[in-house]
Write a protein that holds these residues in place. Structure first.
Motif, PDB file in Angstrom:
ATOM      1  N   UNK A 158       0.751  -1.184   0.037  1.00  0.00           N
ATOM      2  CA  UNK A 158       0.038   0.022  -0.080  1.00  0.00           C
ATOM      3  C   UNK A 158       0.723   1.252  -0.106  1.00  0.00           C
ATOM      4  N   UNK A 159       1.835   1.252   0.920  1.00  0.00           N
ATOM      5  CA  UNK A 159       2.654   2.697   1.100  1.00  0.00           C
ATOM      6  C   UNK A 159       4.370   1.835   1.048  1.00  0.00           C
ATOM      7  N   UNK A 160       5.004   1.866  -0.070  1.00  0.00           N
ATOM      8  CA  UNK A 160       6.131   0.899  -0.293  1.00  0.00           C
ATOM      9  C   UNK A 160       7.255   1.764   0.361  1.00  0.00           C
ATOM     10  N   UNK A 161       7.400   1.733   1.686  1.00  0.00           N
ATOM     11  CA  UNK A 161       8.222   2.583   2.499  1.00  0.00           C
ATOM     12  C   UNK A 161       9.784   2.360   2.306  1.00  0.00           C
ATOM     13  N   UNK A 162      10.032   0.930   1.612  1.00  0.00           N
ATOM     14  CA  UNK A 162      11.274   0.635   1.348  1.00  0.00           C
ATOM     15  C   UNK A 162      11.951   1.823   0.400  1.00  0.00           C
ATOM     16  N   UNK A 163      11.159   2.127  -0.537  1.00  0.00           N
ATOM     17  CA  UNK A 163      11.704   3.093  -1.433  1.00  0.00           C
ATOM     18  C   UNK A 163      12.310   4.215  -0.984  1.00  0.00           C
ATOM     19  N   UNK A 164      11.932   4.624   0.169  1.00  0.00           N
ATOM     20  CA  UNK A 164      12.626   5.739   0.773  1.00  0.00           C
ATOM     21  C   UNK A 164      13.586   5.218   1.994  1.00  0.00           C
ATOM     22  N   UNK A 165      13.138   4.199   2.387  1.00  0.00           N
ATOM     23  CA  UNK A 165      14.176   3.716   3.592  1.00  0.00           C
ATOM     24  C   UNK A 165      15.021   2.855   3.426  1.00  0.00           C
ATOM     25  N   UNK A 166      15.421   2.395   1.873  1.00  0.00           N
ATOM     26  CA  UNK A 166      16.608   1.682   1.561  1.00  0.00           C
ATOM     27  C   UNK A 166      17.735   2.593   1.465  1.00  0.00           C
ATOM     28  N   UNK A 167      18.720   2.144   0.988  1.00  0.00           N
ATOM     29  CA  UNK A 167      19.863   2.932   0.808  1.00  0.00           C
ATOM     30  C   UNK A 167      19.988   3.306  -0.455  1.00  0.00           C
ATOM     31  N   UNK A 168      20.154   4.591  -0.781  1.00  0.00           N
ATOM     32  CA  UNK A 168      20.354   5.285  -2.052  1.00  0.00           C
ATOM     33  C   UNK A 168      18.993   5.105  -3.092  1.00  0.00           C
ATOM     34  N   UNK A 169      18.933   5.525  -4.085  1.00  0.00           N
ATOM     35  CA  UNK A 169      17.757   5.940  -4.654  1.00  0.00           C
ATOM     36  C   UNK A 169      16.888   4.597  -4.780  1.00  0.00           C
ATOM     37  N   UNK A 170      15.570   4.813  -5.083  1.00  0.00           N
ATOM     38  CA  UNK A 170      14.673   3.666  -4.789  1.00  0.00           C
ATOM     39  C   UNK A 170      14.836   2.679  -5.902  1.00  0.00           C
ATOM     40  N   UNK A 171      15.506   2.979  -6.911  1.00  0.00           N
ATOM     41  CA  UNK A 171      15.817   2.143  -8.009  1.00  0.00           C
ATOM     42  C   UNK A 171      16.871   0.861  -7.521  1.00  0.00           C
ATOM     43  N   UNK A 172      17.722   1.301  -6.644  1.00  0.00           N
ATOM     44  CA  UNK A 172      18.921   0.629  -6.021  1.00  0.00           C
ATOM     45  C   UNK A 172      18.408  -0.524  -4.894  1.00  0.00           C
ATOM     46  N   UNK A 173      17.179  -0.349  -4.802  1.00  0.00           N
ATOM     47  CA  UNK A 173      16.643  -1.378  -3.595  1.00  0.00           C
ATOM     48  C   UNK A 173      16.518  -2.799  -4.037  1.00  0.00           C
ATOM     49  N   UNK A 174      16.815  -3.044  -5.210  1.00  0.00           N
ATOM     50  CA  UNK A 174      16.800  -4.311  -5.919  1.00  0.00           C
ATOM     51  C   UNK A 174      17.996  -5.011  -5.961  1.00  0.00           C
ATOM     52  N   UNK A 175      18.038  -6.552  -6.045  1.00  0.00           N
ATOM     53  CA  UNK A 175      19.283  -7.240  -6.082  1.00  0.00           C
ATOM     54  C   UNK A 175      19.766  -6.946  -7.420  1.00  0.00           C
ATOM     55  N   UNK A 176      20.903  -7.106  -7.958  1.00  0.00           N
ATOM     56  CA  UNK A 176      21.275  -7.052  -9.338  1.00  0.00           C
ATOM     57  C   UNK A 176      20.934  -8.158 -10.274  1.00  0.00           C
ATOM     58  N   UNK A 177      20.289  -7.595 -11.199  1.00  0.00           N
ATOM     59  CA  UNK A 177      19.770  -8.688 -12.190  1.00  0.00           C
ATOM     60  C   UNK A 177      18.390  -9.179 -11.904  1.00  0.00           C
ATOM     61  N   UNK A 178      17.965  -8.375 -10.764  1.00  0.00           N
ATOM     62  CA  UNK A 178      16.228  -8.586 -10.585  1.00  0.00           C
ATOM     63  C   UNK A 178      15.717  -7.204 -10.280  1.00  0.00           C
ATOM     64  N   UNK A 179      15.736  -6.131 -11.265  1.00  0.00           N
ATOM     65  CA  UNK A 179      15.248  -4.957 -11.097  1.00  0.00           C
ATOM     66  C   UNK A 179      14.105  -4.687 -12.020  1.00  0.00           C
ATOM     67  N   UNK A 180      12.650  -4.523 -11.523  1.00  0.00           N
ATOM     68  CA  UNK A 180      11.629  -4.412 -12.163  1.00  0.00           C
ATOM     69  C   UNK A 180      11.812  -3.384 -13.226  1.00  0.00           C
ATOM     70  N   UNK A 181      12.729  -2.290 -12.962  1.00  0.00           N
ATOM     71  CA  UNK A 181      12.604  -1.183 -13.860  1.00  0.00           C
ATOM     72  C   UNK A 181      13.528  -1.319 -15.108  1.00  0.00           C
ATOM     73  N   UNK A 182      14.032  -2.648 -15.031  1.00  0.00           N
ATOM     74  CA  UNK A 182      14.884  -2.863 -16.314  1.00  0.00           C
ATOM     75  C   UNK A 182      13.951  -4.214 -16.935  1.00  0.00           C
ATOM     76  N   UNK A 183      12.904  -4.425 -16.426  1.00  0.00           N
ATOM     77  CA  UNK A 183      12.107  -5.246 -17.152  1.00  0.00           C
ATOM     78  C   UNK A 183      12.463  -6.815 -16.336  1.00  0.00           C
ATOM     79  N   UNK A 184      13.066  -6.908 -15.348  1.00  0.00           N
ATOM     80  CA  UNK A 184      13.556  -8.045 -14.615  1.00  0.00           C
ATOM     81  C   UNK A 184      12.603  -8.163 -13.379  1.00  0.00           C
ATOM     82  N   UNK A 185      12.464  -9.494 -13.079  1.00  0.00           N
ATOM     83  CA  UNK A 185      11.600  -9.967 -11.959  1.00  0.00           C
ATOM     84  C   UNK A 185      12.250  -9.305 -10.818  1.00  0.00           C
ATOM     85  N   UNK A 186      11.255  -8.532 -10.079  1.00  0.00           N
ATOM     86  CA  UNK A 186      11.499  -7.874  -8.913  1.00  0.00           C
ATOM     87  C   UNK A 186      11.903  -8.521  -7.686  1.00  0.00           C
TER      88      UNK A 186
END
Length: 270
Positions: free
Chosen positions: A106-134
């Protein structure tokens, strides 16, 4: 038998006396607008009756109270989507699940409370913004450290806090539930991280006016303050169940603009 046409008076025309005047014919004087207005009244009245019927039904009452299958589905969905192992020992499973649903779906808090920009909260190779499984990086989940930049030129950088539990088991670096409610309802910065700048002086460790140094900046607490007490309890219970993230071991592990925030990023996990 002769057929006598009838008038609106109900008497045959031949039976009217000489002094009897012809009654006025009935005419439909309703305009299209009148029809619409009358129809609106009928529809509105029907809607009121229907709403009353639904609200009095057992199923609707159950929905209002959150005591139905949909509430359990949110709990289960929250447990299913939690990106880290949850410690449920001594905790309320339903609250943990609901808390996970709120902060992850509902309110994805980790987008702000993770380290770095929200796009960096995902594992390498598993970033949905790159069309990969999140897949969220569990090592940094809710560990804080996102730099929102200086609140004003030359002033303190605003940093997201580490929300994970410390060695006491209390989340947000050891804050009690009463502390958590106060933070969420009022935006109070109980860590006193950045003091107010002295008059006429601005530096990298203070917050200048018109910003209030005793309030959390950037965090959307004005909107989150409207969450119910039950929702806040659920969020707190969930944050108590996630793993501790130790964060930086010493201030020098952080970039210079962030070193002042070491105390809200480091956690003693053991």
């Amino acid at each position: 038998m002769a057929h006598h046409p009838r008038t609106n008076s109900g008497l045959p025309q031949q039976q009217r006396g000489p002094g009897t005047q012809k009654p006025p014919e009935w005419r439909n004087t309703m305009t299209p607008r009148s029809y619409v207005k009358s129809a609106s009244v009928v529809v509105t009245f029907a809607a009121i009756i229907l709403a009353g019927t639904l609200s009095s039904s057992p199923r609707m009452r159950a929905t209002d109270n959150g005591d139905d299958d949909s509430n359990e589905s949110r709990v289960q969905r929250g447990l299913d989507i939690a990106p880290v192992h949850l410690n449920l020992d001594g905790k309320n499973r339903a609250l943990v699940g609901l808390g996970s649903y709120i902060v992850n779906a509902h309110v994805p808090c980790n987008e702000c409370h993770g380290a770095g920009p929200a796009i960096n909260q995902f594992l390498t190779g598993q970033n949905p913004y790159f069309g990969q499984p999140a897949v969220i990086n569990p090592a940094a989940y809710f560990g804080g450290g996102r730099d929102f930049g200086a609140i004003a030129p030359g002033a303190a950088h605003i940093i997201s806090r580490n929300l994970t539990p410390d060695k006491t088991g209390l989340p947000v670096g050891g804050h009690t539930f009463a502390d958590f409610v106060q933070i969420m309802r009022t935006g109070a910065d109980l860590d006193n991280l950045h003091p107010a700048c002295p008059t006429g002086i601005v530096n990298g460790g203070c917050v200048p006016p018109p910003f209030r140094a005793d309030l959390l900046q950037t965090m959307p607490w004005p909107g989150l303050s409207h969450l119910t007490d039950h929702d806040l309890r659920a969020i707190y219970e969930y944050l108590s169940a996630i793993p501790c993230v130790a964060g930086p071991a010493k201030p020098s592990d952080l970039p210079p603009p962030l070193q002042y925030a070491f105390s809200v990023l480091h956690n003693d996990c053991f």
